[in-house]
Scaffold this active site. Structure first.
Site, short mmCIF file in Angstrom:
data_model
loop_
_atom_site.label_atom_id
_atom_site.label_comp_id
_atom_site.label_asym_id
_atom_site.label_seq_id
_atom_site.Cartn_x
_atom_site.Cartn_y
_atom_site.Cartn_z
N VAL A 115 0.87 -1.18 0.00
CA VAL A 115 0.00 0.00 0.00
C VAL A 115 0.91 1.23 0.00
O VAL A 115 2.08 1.15 0.39
CB VAL A 115 -0.95 0.03 1.21
CG1 VAL A 115 -2.01 -1.04 1.09
CG2 VAL A 115 -0.19 -0.12 2.51
N SER A 116 0.36 2.37 -0.40
CA SER A 116 1.20 3.55 -0.59
C SER A 116 1.34 4.43 0.63
O SER A 116 2.26 5.24 0.70
CB SER A 116 0.63 4.39 -1.75
OG SER A 116 0.63 3.64 -2.95
N THR A 117 0.44 4.32 1.60
CA THR A 117 0.46 5.23 2.73
C THR A 117 0.45 4.47 4.05
O THR A 117 -0.04 3.35 4.14
CB THR A 117 -0.76 6.18 2.72
OG1 THR A 117 -1.95 5.41 2.94
CG2 THR A 117 -0.87 6.91 1.40
N GLN B 38 -3.09 3.62 5.18
CA GLN B 38 -3.64 2.40 4.59
C GLN B 38 -3.05 1.16 5.27
O GLN B 38 -3.75 0.19 5.53
CB GLN B 38 -3.32 2.35 3.09
CG GLN B 38 -4.14 3.31 2.25
CD GLN B 38 -3.73 3.25 0.80
OE1 GLN B 38 -2.56 3.16 0.48
NE2 GLN B 38 -4.69 3.31 -0.09
#
Length: 222
Positions: free
Chosen positions: A9-11, A14
């Site tokens: 996931v990017s963050t 998340q």
């Protein structure tokens, strides 16, 4: 077939909430169950797809080489939105499968990576254009608390980063220890001999490149 799964996931939000991760985990689990594959290990990364230096992906690839396993991802864009990155991975000696297109060949994967890279660039351009338009209208951009807010954010990010690095180092050491024990049983006794065995075996060092004795000592003591 033995498989190693890679979820990304990017963050940090998340990653903490599980949003996105559970859907990916469900996709790879369904793929493995349907084909009767055996899961060897799972690696989770919280990092932008733009970055090529991803410790958990490096660890996942090392595990694939160690177990002669296939890397399984839920979707191709969870691996990268970069044509060069995908091309280098395909030439890196590790087989991988994207659950959304499990039968895709090398040409298809190149085309999909090119489309994902183009989409990423278009999103970036639209974001920059929207910010420029807002600035032209007189909208004040950024946090009104200025440097104070930035300092608070830096402190919080540093704490999270330190915890993340410690956890990653522990995971790498745990995954590497069985391989080091196998090399030791084969006659590689010193840290220098173990480093040479890792390099010959194609296992990537934590920061990329070649292994050195000091890195092996840290892995053994981790």
């Amino acid at each position: 077939m033995q498989i190693v799964t890679y979820l990304r996931v990017s963050t940090a939000r998340q990653g903490a909430s599980g949003l996105g991760l559970e859907a990916q985990r469900a996709a790879v689990s369904a793929y493995a169950a349907a084909a009767g594959h055996r899961l060897v290990a799972e690696y989770v990364e919280v990092e932008s797809g733009k970055r090529a230096d991803r410790p958990q992906l490096t660890a996942a690839l090392a595990a694939c080489r160690l177990h002669r396993a296939t890397l399984v991802i839920a979707k191709l864009d969870r691996l990268a939105r970069n044509v060069a990155f995908i091309a280098n991975l395909m030439d890196g000696g590790v087989e991988f499968v994207a659950c959304d297109m499990p039968h895709a060949n090398r040409l298809t994967l190149h085309l999909l990576a090119a489309m994902a890279e183009h989409e990423r660039e278009m999103i970036s351009q639209r974001t920059k254009a929207a910010l420029a338009a807002a600035k032209a209208r007189g909208t004040r951009l950024g946090n009104p608390r200025g440097a104070v807010a930035l300092l608070d954010g830096c402190r919080a990010a540093a704490a999270v980063s330190g915890t993340k690095r410690t956890a990653e180092a522990g995971a790498r050491a745990a995954g590497l220890r069985p391989l080091l024990e196998r090399y030791a049983a084969a006659g590689a006794r010193t840290a220098r001999e173990l480093a040479l065995a890792l390099n010959v075996g194609g296992v990537p060092a934590p920061g990329g490149g070649s292994w050195y004795p000091q890195q092996v000592r840290r892995a053994l003591s981790g």
